[in-house]
Design an enzyme around this catalytic site. Structure first.
Site, PDB file in Angstrom:
ATOM      1  N   GLU A   1     -14.452  30.684   4.950  1.00 28.67           N
ATOM      2  CA  GLU A   1     -13.781  31.244   6.126  1.00 28.67           C
ATOM      3  C   GLU A   1     -13.290  30.179   7.102  1.00 28.67           C
ATOM      4  O   GLU A   1     -12.248  30.344   7.720  1.00 28.67           O
ATOM      5  CB  GLU A   1     -14.723  32.212   6.860  1.00 28.67           C
ATOM      6  CG  GLU A   1     -14.986  33.496   6.088  1.00 28.67           C
ATOM      7  CD  GLU A   1     -13.700  34.211   5.653  1.00 28.67           C
ATOM      8  OE1 GLU A   1     -12.724  34.200   6.407  1.00 28.67           O
ATOM      9  OE2 GLU A   1     -13.683  34.768   4.533  1.00 28.67           O
TER      10      GLU A   1
ATOM     11  N   HIS B   1       4.706   1.588  12.483  1.00 27.43           N
ATOM     12  CA  HIS B   1       3.907   2.242  13.523  1.00 27.43           C
ATOM     13  C   HIS B   1       3.859   1.259  14.687  1.00 27.43           C
ATOM     14  O   HIS B   1       3.710   0.057  14.475  1.00 27.43           O
ATOM     15  CB  HIS B   1       2.509   2.563  12.987  1.00 27.43           C
ATOM     16  CG  HIS B   1       1.595   3.183  13.992  1.00 27.43           C
ATOM     17  ND1 HIS B   1       2.041   4.059  14.965  1.00 27.43           N
ATOM     18  CD2 HIS B   1       0.250   3.066  14.192  1.00 27.43           C
ATOM     19  CE1 HIS B   1       1.004   4.444  15.710  1.00 27.43           C
ATOM     20  NE2 HIS B   1      -0.085   3.845  15.258  1.00 27.43           N
TER      21      HIS B   1
ATOM     22  N   GLU C   1      -5.231  -2.257  11.557  1.00 24.12           N
ATOM     23  CA  GLU C   1      -6.323  -3.008  12.184  1.00 24.12           C
ATOM     24  C   GLU C   1      -6.413  -4.456  11.703  1.00 24.12           C
ATOM     25  O   GLU C   1      -7.159  -5.231  12.275  1.00 24.12           O
ATOM     26  CB  GLU C   1      -7.655  -2.266  12.041  1.00 24.12           C
ATOM     27  CG  GLU C   1      -8.171  -2.076  10.631  1.00 24.12           C
ATOM     28  CD  GLU C   1      -7.548  -0.896   9.896  1.00 24.12           C
ATOM     29  OE1 GLU C   1      -6.541  -0.329  10.361  1.00 24.12           O
ATOM     30  OE2 GLU C   1      -8.068  -0.569   8.812  1.00 24.12           O
TER      31      GLU C   1
ATOM     32  N   SER D   1      -2.812  39.907   8.130  1.00 23.59           N
ATOM     33  CA  SER D   1      -2.986  41.334   8.451  1.00 23.59           C
ATOM     34  C   SER D   1      -2.806  41.556   9.951  1.00 23.59           C
ATOM     35  O   SER D   1      -2.939  40.618  10.751  1.00 23.59           O
ATOM     36  CB  SER D   1      -4.389  41.786   8.045  1.00 23.59           C
ATOM     37  OG  SER D   1      -5.355  41.197   8.914  1.00 23.59           O
TER      38      SER D   1
ATOM     39  N   GLY E   1       0.841  -1.199   0.000  1.00 21.75           N
ATOM     40  CA  GLY E   1       0.000   0.000   0.000  1.00 21.75           C
ATOM     41  C   GLY E   1       0.868   1.236   0.000  1.00 21.75           C
ATOM     42  O   GLY E   1       1.923   1.280  -0.648  1.00 21.75           O
ATOM     43  N   SER E   2       0.421   2.240   0.739  1.00 23.14           N
ATOM     44  CA  SER E   2       1.138   3.518   0.788  1.00 23.14           C
ATOM     45  C   SER E   2       2.604   3.303   1.189  1.00 23.14           C
ATOM     46  O   SER E   2       3.519   3.602   0.416  1.00 23.14           O
ATOM     47  CB  SER E   2       0.426   4.450   1.782  1.00 23.14           C
ATOM     48  OG  SER E   2       1.152   5.637   1.956  1.00 23.14           O
TER      49      SER E   2
HETATM   50  P1  NDP Z   1      -2.258   0.699   3.271  1.00 21.32           P
HETATM   51  O1  NDP Z   1      -3.662   0.400   3.673  1.00 21.32           O
HETATM   52  O2  NDP Z   1      -1.984   1.800   2.301  1.00 21.32           O
HETATM   53  O3  NDP Z   1      -1.593  -0.619   2.638  1.00 21.32           O
HETATM   54  C1  NDP Z   1      -1.722  -1.877   3.207  1.00 21.32           C
HETATM   55  C2  NDP Z   1      -1.710  -2.923   2.083  1.00 21.32           C
HETATM   56  O4  NDP Z   1      -1.744  -4.231   2.650  1.00 21.32           O
HETATM   57  C3  NDP Z   1      -2.942  -2.816   1.177  1.00 21.32           C
HETATM   58  O5  NDP Z   1      -2.504  -2.865  -0.162  1.00 21.32           O
HETATM   59  C4  NDP Z   1      -3.749  -4.042   1.559  1.00 21.32           C
HETATM   60  O6  NDP Z   1      -4.534  -4.528   0.503  1.00 21.32           O
HETATM   61  C5  NDP Z   1      -2.654  -5.020   1.877  1.00 21.32           C
HETATM   62  N1  NDP Z   1      -3.108  -6.181   2.634  1.00 21.32           N
HETATM   63  C6  NDP Z   1      -4.157  -6.280   3.485  1.00 21.32           C
HETATM   64  N2  NDP Z   1      -4.234  -7.531   3.994  1.00 21.32           N
HETATM   65  C7  NDP Z   1      -3.224  -8.231   3.452  1.00 21.32           C
HETATM   66  C8  NDP Z   1      -2.764  -9.588   3.565  1.00 21.32           C
HETATM   67  N3  NDP Z   1      -3.387 -10.459   4.355  1.00 21.32           N
HETATM   68  N4  NDP Z   1      -1.672  -9.974   2.839  1.00 21.32           N
HETATM   69  C9  NDP Z   1      -1.042  -9.099   2.046  1.00 21.32           C
HETATM   70  N5  NDP Z   1      -1.417  -7.812   1.884  1.00 21.32           N
HETATM   71  C10 NDP Z   1      -2.486  -7.388   2.575  1.00 21.32           C
HETATM   72  O7  NDP Z   1      -1.421   0.898   4.622  1.00 21.32           O
HETATM   73  P2  NDP Z   1      -0.303   2.006   4.942  1.00 21.32           P
HETATM   74  O8  NDP Z   1       0.833   1.858   4.019  1.00 21.32           O
HETATM   75  O9  NDP Z   1      -0.955   3.336   5.117  1.00 21.32           O
HETATM   76  O10 NDP Z   1       0.133   1.546   6.413  1.00 21.32           O
HETATM   77  C11 NDP Z   1       1.036   0.474   6.625  1.00 21.32           C
HETATM   78  C12 NDP Z   1       1.744   0.724   7.939  1.00 21.32           C
HETATM   79  O11 NDP Z   1       2.529   1.912   7.825  1.00 21.32           O
HETATM   80  C13 NDP Z   1       0.816   0.955   9.112  1.00 21.32           C
HETATM   81  O12 NDP Z   1       1.397   0.386  10.264  1.00 21.32           O
HETATM   82  C14 NDP Z   1       0.778   2.476   9.238  1.00 21.32           C
HETATM   83  O13 NDP Z   1       0.473   2.923  10.544  1.00 21.32           O
HETATM   84  C15 NDP Z   1       2.219   2.797   8.866  1.00 21.32           C
HETATM   85  N6  NDP Z   1       2.456   4.168   8.412  1.00 21.32           N
HETATM   86  C16 NDP Z   1       1.669   4.720   7.435  1.00 21.32           C
HETATM   87  C17 NDP Z   1       1.918   6.000   6.969  1.00 21.32           C
HETATM   88  C18 NDP Z   1       1.121   6.598   5.862  1.00 21.32           C
HETATM   89  O14 NDP Z   1       1.304   7.790   5.606  1.00 21.32           O
HETATM   90  N7  NDP Z   1       0.267   5.878   5.144  1.00 21.32           N
HETATM   91  C19 NDP Z   1       2.988   6.838   7.568  1.00 21.32           C
HETATM   92  C20 NDP Z   1       3.818   6.125   8.513  1.00 21.32           C
HETATM   93  C21 NDP Z   1       3.516   4.859   8.936  1.00 21.32           C
HETATM   94  P3  NDP Z   1      -6.025  -3.899   0.319  1.00 21.32           P
HETATM   95  O15 NDP Z   1      -5.827  -2.485  -0.085  1.00 21.32           O
HETATM   96  O16 NDP Z   1      -6.621  -4.726  -0.753  1.00 21.32           O
HETATM   97  O17 NDP Z   1      -6.710  -4.038   1.658  1.00 21.32           O
END
Ligand code: NDP
Ligand code: MG
Length: 334
Positions: free
Chosen positions: A228, A109, A85, A253, A27-28
């Site tokens: 505002e 995290h 979660e 201002s 993900g991110s």
């Molecule tokens: P995201 O939700 O962006 O990405 C998580 C990815 O994991 C998704 O692509 C999800 O797929 C995938 N996923 C879910 N379940 C499974 C599984 N069983 N097997 C494999 N892949 C799976 O999360 P983030 O990147 O935002 O967060 C990840 C961690 O980074 C967290 O601990 C967060 O607190 C931390 N963090 C995040 C920041 C941010 O700016 N985003 C900044 C700093 C820390 P699907 O989308 O299909 O559910």
């Protein structure tokens, strides 16, 4: 006491040379960290869920995604970048029994580690490497030759060796180019939750809504109230981001500056600060964590109801229309 900060010279990428790094979740954070590490010469294996957009993304970025179970088996370093979660369930069902002695866990995290949601085997150490920015920035800064500052913290079982590996990992994602600040799991987790609840998300949205409602209830046009109380927040925040409150106050201002000094303290009062302390205590003693974990175990009924109600708020209806008038803001909808 000022924080200890590590830079490129304090980290050795060679420590990762013969290691496989399993990145769970593309993900991110996952997409940023996995690509940066690969570009730094590391051996990276990605885990994603087949059939999801991020699975396809990891494929088109040149990875061959596998299951979390498979990646954990092959990884020497296993980075859990799944949504917070779902981490505990996946840890129990796919990660725990596939870890080998001497493996190292990394997370970005501290929530699940700090609040005891992972039952980590004694032979496995855990380290926090947390970029202080979203994944797309972690990737973009790296590609541009810079980096996003990171935090590092040593958890259960981690000593000097794991710290060196954690710093090498932080270097691999570009973090040591900017600076890696030493912290603890408790500090990272508790300040993160406090910031999002009290100031960044909870505090700010409550302030904006109350201001908007006050103007609308007094008979002013909702469009005016939106500009505002919501739209202009960005202008003020951008100034504070660049030069602190002094620069923001220098740019506005004198009338606005005088109103700021004389009225602000009547909005955020001693009573507000006392409530902040109660919220911090609920974070520190685990009450917030228990509430959120149980909410998710019940499939998040209250969370979903609040989300539905908040999306229907007047300021959201009015804002949607007004943002369409401003082509430069790249308006988004959920
Ligand atoms: P995201 O939700 O962006 O990405 C998580 C990815 O994991 C998704 O692509 C999800 O797929 C995938 N996923 C879910 N379940 C499974 C599984 N069983 N097997 C494999 N892949 C799976 O999360 P983030 O990147 O935002 O967060 C990840 C961690 O980074 C967290 O601990 C967060 O607190 C931390 N963090 C995040 C920041 C941010 O700016 N985003 C900044 C700093 C820390 P699907 O989308 O299909 O559910
Ligand atoms: Mg392993």
């Amino acid at each position: 006491m000022p924080a200890k900060i590590y830079y490129d010279k304090d980290a050795d990428l060679a420590l990762l040379k013969d290691k496989t790094i399993a990145i769970l979740g593309y993900g991110s954070q996952g997409h940023g960290q996995a690509q940066n590490l690969r570009d730094s010469g590391c051996n990276v294996l990605v885990a994603e869920l087949p059939g999801t957009p991020n699975y396809e993304q990891s494929l088109s970025d040149g990875f061959k995604p596998v299951s979390a179970k498979e990646a954990t088996k092959k990884g020497d370093i296993v980075t859990i970048l799944l949504p917070d979660e779902v981490q505990a369930d996946v840890f129990r069902s796919q990660i725990r029994e596939n870890l080998s002695p001497g493996n190292m866990l990394i997370c970005s995290h501290g929530f699940n580690v700090h609040f005891g949601q992972f039952d980590i085997p004694r032979s496995v150490a855990v380290v926090l490497v947390a970029p202080k920015g979203p994944g797309h920035l972690v990737r973009k800064e790296f590609v541009d030759g810079r980096g996003v500052p990171c935090l590092i913290a040593l958890g259960e079982g981690a000593g000097e060796k794991q710290k060196a590996l954690g710093l090498a990992y932080a270097k691999g994602i570009g973090g040591t180019r900017a600076g890696v600040i030493e912290t603890t799991f408790a500090e990272e987790t508790e300040t993160d939750l406090f910031g999002e609840q009290v100031v960044l998300c909870g505090g700010l949205t409550a302030l904006v809504k109350a201001g908007y409602e006050t103007l609308v209830e007094a008979g002013y046009q909702p469009e005016m109230a939106y500009f505002e109380c919501m739209h202009e927040v960005k202008l003020i925040v951008d100034l504070m981001y660049q030069g602190g409150m002094s620069y923001m106050r220098y740019s506005i201002s004198n009338t606005a500056e005088y109103g700021d000094y004389t009225r602000g303290g009547r909005i955020i009062t001693d009573q507000t600060k006392a409530e902040m302390k109660r919220i911090l205590a609920e974070i520190q003693d685990g009450r917030f964590a228990r509430e959120w974990i149980l909410e998710n175990k019940a499939n998040a009924p209250a969370f979903k109801a609040m989300r539905r109600r908040e999306r229907a708020h007047g300021i959201e209806q009015i804002g949607r229309g007004l943002r369409r008038l401003m082509s430069w803001i790249d308006a988004k909808e959920v």
